[in-house]
Each structure stands twice: as C-alpha cells, then as structure tokens.
Enzyme design. Structure first.
Site, PDB file in Angstrom:
ATOM      1  N   CYS A  44       0.830  -1.188   0.000  1.00 39.38           N
ATOM      2  CA  CYS A  44       0.000   0.000   0.000  1.00 39.38           C
ATOM      3  C   CYS A  44       0.872   1.248   0.000  1.00 39.38           C
ATOM      4  CB  CYS A  44      -0.905   0.005   1.230  1.00 39.38           C
ATOM      5  SG  CYS A  44      -1.880  -1.499   1.448  1.00 39.38           S
ATOM      6  N   SER A  93      -5.252  -4.526  -2.260  1.00 37.33           N
ATOM      7  CA  SER A  93      -5.812  -5.617  -1.467  1.00 37.33           C
ATOM      8  C   SER A  93      -5.097  -6.925  -1.751  1.00 37.33           C
ATOM      9  CB  SER A  93      -7.308  -5.773  -1.777  1.00 37.33           C
ATOM     10  OG  SER A  93      -7.989  -4.557  -1.548  1.00 37.33           O
TER      11      SER A  93
END
EC number: 6.3.5.4
Length: 632
Positions: free
Chosen positions: A2, A52
C-alpha cells in the site's frame, strides 16, 4: 502492499488541512488502486491507499482500535500475523478482521514500540497513540518497504511511502542537499537516511521513531542490525541441510495471499532457488515471470525456461528489445530523486509483465548480499590479500604512485584495469571497497564539480557514508565488513528501492524471502570462507542447491539485468545525452564544470574512453531536475 501518508502537528493546536492530506495520499494512488481513505482528528491526520492482498473484504485502513484512541496506517505484510493473533487473543484482544494489520495494531497495544521485535515481515507503518500523544513510525529490519519524513519549520511532521507524497506539502523546501548530490554521483543513488532534498529524510532499515507532541526534533532509533555473530563450527553437510530447510520455510511463510501469486524467474541462482522451493511447497503449478533480451550477450531466458520446465511452472516470458531506452523520463517520475541504476529499465519491464498475471510476486533479491555473490566481493578479497602482505607504510606510496602513473583502461575487463587496482591497493579495506563500487571515482568527481560547489561541500566526501557505517560494524572480518556495508547502503538504497518503485508503478507487491530477517541473521553467522569459497561466490548456497538446480544454472558466470549502456550513449542516445549534459537546467545549478562535462561526452561518443556510468548518472540527474521542476 500500500501507500501511507500522515501529518502530525507537534505543536498540537492546529486542525489538519484535509485537502493537503488528500493530495499527499493521491500522489501515490499507484501504490494502492483498490481503495483510499483518510482519517483526521485534532492535530493529526493519516491517509492510506490500498492494494488488497490479505482479507480483501475487511482489511481497510486507517485502522482504529475499539477504544478509538490508537490509529494505524501500514504498508507491507506481517508474515507471522497468525501466530501473533493467537498470542494476542490469549491476552484478551478481540479481533474484528482477518487482516495482518489488525494483528500489528494490537501488537502495539500489547507491547508498545517494542512490538517491532515480534514482527517478521516487510513493513513501514505509523501509529497514533492519543493517550500518549505520540506518533510512532517503524521500518522493517532490512528496509524492504520505504518511509520518508520531514519535520517542517512550522512544527508539522509529515511522512509517506514515497518522497513525492511529502513533497506535495507546500511547506517542504525543495532546496537540494549538496552532500546528497556528492553521494549520488559516487553511489548512483542517495543512501539512507538522506534524500536529495535538504530537509527530507528516509527512515533507515531497522529503525523506529517516537515523536511526541511538543517535539523540536526527530531522533530515529535503531532497533535491529545485521549481527554477523559467528556460529560454532559445524560440518558442511549439516549447514547445507539447514540452509535448504530455512529457505523452504521462508518461502512458504511468504506465499500467503488472497490474490494470484507468482515469482520472478531470471534463470539466476537466487530466483531459481525461490521457485524450486515454491514448487515443492505448492501442489498447483507456480506462475513464473521472466523477460529476455533479443541480444544473446544479455539474454538468460533459456536458463529461466530450463528451471520452469524442471518444476512444471506456468511460465510467462517476454522478449525485450535490447534498445529499450524509452523509459528515461518515466524513471524520473518513479524515483523522485536521481537514480542511476540502469537495470531499473528491465526491472520495470518484468514488473509490467508480472502484473498481467499476478498481484504478488516473490523475488530472489538478497542472496548476493548474504552469501557474497557479487563479483566485486572476489575482487575486494583479492586486493585484501595483497594488503595483508604489504605494510601500509610501503603499500600507500608505492601503489598510490603507480595508480597515478598508470593509464586509465575503462575498456578492459576489471582484472586488467591496473590503474583502478593500484588505486584500490593504496587504500584500506573500506576505502578500497568504496573506490571499487563508486560509479564515479574521486578523481572524476573532482573534475565534474565546479569550484564553487566543492567549496559548498566544505570538504565532505561520500566515503564518509561508508566510514560511518564501518565504525558501527559488528565485525572486522574484511569480507563480512563489506557485506555489512552493502546491507546498510547498496541493498536498501539501490536494490530494494529499484524493485519497490518499479513494482508499485504497476500496483504489484514483491516479496523477498531471502531477506527474511531471521534468515539474514543466520546467514551472517556462517564462516566467510564458505560464502566465498575458492573464489566461488555463494559457495555454500550453491552447494546446498545442487540437488535442486543444474550445474549451468548454479555455476555459470553471473550476468544480472545488464543493458548495453555504453553503446546506447554512443549511438541512439548520444544527442539526448549531449543535450542533457550541456542543458541550461543542469549548468544553471552552478554545480558542474561545463568543460569537463563536454570532454566526457565527446570522448565517450568518439570511443576513446568509456564514461558510460558517469554519463548515465549525469543524464538521470538532469532528468530528475526536469521532472522535479515540472512537478506541482
């Protein structure tokens, strides 16, 4: 994988500008295209872009505890999060998700900043503790995941996963750091903890920060280092068996994902070892990704195909034009500061290919650093044997004089470049290694920089980076010492930076099982003579892998991701090179000697000297200046 950002008002009396935080977060949208969220409260704000990978349904961030007094943003993966969860549940913590981020959040609640000692993974995270009025930042042991930060003159502390994220803040100066410029032209990258900008920093590998409300400065603390603590002598067969068991376990621990997962397969020892262990752990065919070149001199794809066939992988290969030089401006945008490793180009391409088939890819990075696989280790140890036999009082004047008198022969193989060898022999171990790895030796940088810029440096030299780390080294063994220097500089500053930015440009997560910190600790304890044995780099690693990989894969000459840099700069890139090296943008900085720049360009294009590495670094510096000038 991320992107994270944050703003903390250390003065504690201002609302956080939501729009500024949002711009910081969106500047790294590529790191997490799946979701993006902001969290703000008085004097603090955090942002997160999500790719994700684990717990797709409920792993959103920023994540807040039940009492809503601890907030976290996290980039990376915690590979032992399930074991941590069992331990934390026994302590009374209640979990609402299946994510590794919640295990990390509760680990902080249980153990505070010392939670880092419980973690096994790659990570960079920030935790706001409202009760203690502290912001806690940490970066993983070896520096796989990045973290940038700055304490601004107005008391705001800003941080983010990429330099561009904090540079979007209007209060952060874009003044260049002269010492970082010197470091860049010596190493080809800016080593931790500095960045190219004056008041922006990288949190070092194995470091953490606790910054409290009212703080006037930021003081990173080291919580881990490569120990190089020698283990008791054991039979080779036992070491080989344990090595394989440890590699297999590291690989298995990093194959947890709720999305498609594969592995880079270059055909080299390290990536082939990872694929071999993956195939044994996985009942389904492993997805492997490889690029080759249309020039046999640079192509290793046949060895990748051999390994893929042996282990029945689902192999995806792509042939790249050896003249694939169209990414120069793209690299300037990706790295945010000058970065001169030309293998960033094929690295970008293999990540581009991988993302078409997987979301997570395992890589073989780290084997060379742990097991002395680079050719430069062999050269350094050959030079060291001479140093050990010739007293410094004799060696320095004799070899120093020969180094000055001997003609420069960049065109020759390293072993025949007597000038370079003599110059290295006149130095001690650390100075000699610095001379060997510098992309632009001291004598060349002395000519490259203008007199006014040299005065601005006030005598500073990039060798001080090595000397600073060497002074803290846990070992004085010559081979272990230069491995330690690479763990502190080359690995995080070049290799891991290169892969992180190239991968995240394509929203791809890359994991590095050979850099599991427990494996690095164990490898560092092995005797140096079984790492570089009989002149063979990675000797013990290769011996252990003989049942799993062919002799050609294990023992052929190492190529790496080479590109024909010298030919590019004499051929299709020569006009671009000349324009960049003599551009007003570069010359107006006042840092460079125009006469010497012109000489380097002319002599390289004419073929009388090989200045490919120095000139590529100049080209990438000019690209950085141009991209930076056009960035809002």
């Amino acid at each position: 994988m991320c992107g994270i950002v944050g703003i903390f008002d250390t003065l504690g009396n201002r609302e956080i500008d939501r729009a500024a935080l949002g711009r910081m977060n969106e500047s790294q949208h590529h790191r997490g295209p799946d979701e993006g969220e902001l969290y703000l409260e008085p004097s603090m704000g955090m942002g997160h872009r999500r790719l994700s990978v684990i717990d797709l349904a409920s792993g959103q961030q920023p994540i807040v505890n039940a009492e809503r007094d601890v907030v976290m943003v996290f980039n990376g993966e915690i590979y032992n999060y399930r074991e941590l969860r069992v331990e934390l549940e026994a302590l009374g913590f209640v979990f609402r998700t299946k994510s590794d981020s919640e295990s990390l959040l509760h680990a902080y609640q249980a153990w505070g900043p010392d939670c880092v000692h419980r973690l096994r993974g790659m990570f960079a995270f920030a935790i706001w503790d409202r009760k203690k009025q502290t912001m806690f930042l940490a970066r993983d042991h070896v520096g796989v995941k990045p973290m940038f930060y700055s304490l601004l003159p107005n008391g705001l502390f800003v941080f983010g996963s990429e330099l561009k994220s904090i540079m979007t803040h209007p209060e952060l100066s874009r003044k260049l750091n002269p010492r970082a410029v010197e470091d860049y032209f010596a190493f080809g990258y800016v080593p931790e903890p500095h960045t190219i900008f004056h008041n922006a920093y990288k949190l070092g590998p194995g470091h953490r920060i606790v910054i409290k409300a009212g703080a006037r400065e930021v003081t990173p603390e080291q919580y881990w280092d490569v120990p190089f603590k020698r283990a008791p002598q054991r039979p080779m067969q036992e070491i080989e068996q344990e090595l394989i068991e440890r590699v297999r376990e590291c690989v298995q621990s990093q194959t947890v994902a709720d999305v498609p997962l594969g592995a880079f397969l270059s055909g080299g020892v390290d990536s082939s070892a990872v694929v071999a262990m993956m195939a044994q752990n996985n009942p389904d065919p492993v997805t492997t990704l490889s690029i080759g070149f249309d020039d046999p001199e640079y192509d290793e794809s046949k060895f990748a195909s051999e390994v893929a066939t042996r282990y029945g992988t689902t192999h995806h290969a792509q042939i790249v034009d050896k003249d694939d030089y169209g990414l120069i401006d793209t690299l300037g945008h990706l790295y945010d500061e000058p970065f001169a490793d030309s293998s960033a180009i094929p690295t970008y391409r293999v990540c581009q290919l991988a993302r078409k088939h997987v979301t997570v890819s395992l890589s073989g990075d780290g084997g060379d650093e742990s097991f002395a696989g680079y050719r430069r280790y062999r050269y350094a140890m050959a030079e060291q044997r001479v140093r050990d036999k010739v007293p410094a009082s004799l060696r320095k004047p004799v070899f120093g004089t020969l180094g000055k008198l001997y003609p420069k022969a960049d065109w020759a193989p390293r072993m025949f470049r007597a000038k370079t060898t003599f110059e290295a022999l006149a130095r001690d171990t650390v100075e000699g290694y610095f001379h060997g790895v510098s992309i632009m030796p001291d004598r060349v940088r002395a000519q490259l920089f203008s007199d006014s810029f040299k005065r601005e440096l006030q005598g500073y030299s990039a060798i001080e980076v090595f000397l600073g780390h060497a002074a803290k080294s846990p070992t004085d063994d010559p081979l272990s010492l230069i491995q330690y220097l690479d763990f502190k500089t080359w690995l995080p500053g070049d290799i891991l930076t290169k892969v992180d930015r190239a991968a995240m440009a394509h929203s791809l997560e890359v994991r590095v099982p050979l850099l599991d910190h427990t494996f690095v600790e164990w490898a560092s304890s092995l005797p140096p003579d079984i790492k570089l044995g009989g002149g063979e780099g990675k000797y013990i690693f290769k011996k252990a892998l003989e049942p799993y990989l062919s002799h050609d894969v294990l023992y052929r000459a190492k190529k790496g991701f080479s590109i024909p840099l010298a030919a590019w700069l004499r051929g299709p890139l020569r006009e671009k090179l000349r324009a960049a090296a003599l551009s007003p943008l570069l010359l107006d900085t006042g840092m460079f000697n125009e006469k010497f720049l012109r000489e380097m360009v002319d002599q390289h294009i004419a073929g009388s000297k090989d200045y490919s590495a120095p000139l590529w670094s100049v080209l990438m510096f000019e690209t950085f200046l141009r991209v930076s000038a056009n960035r809002p």
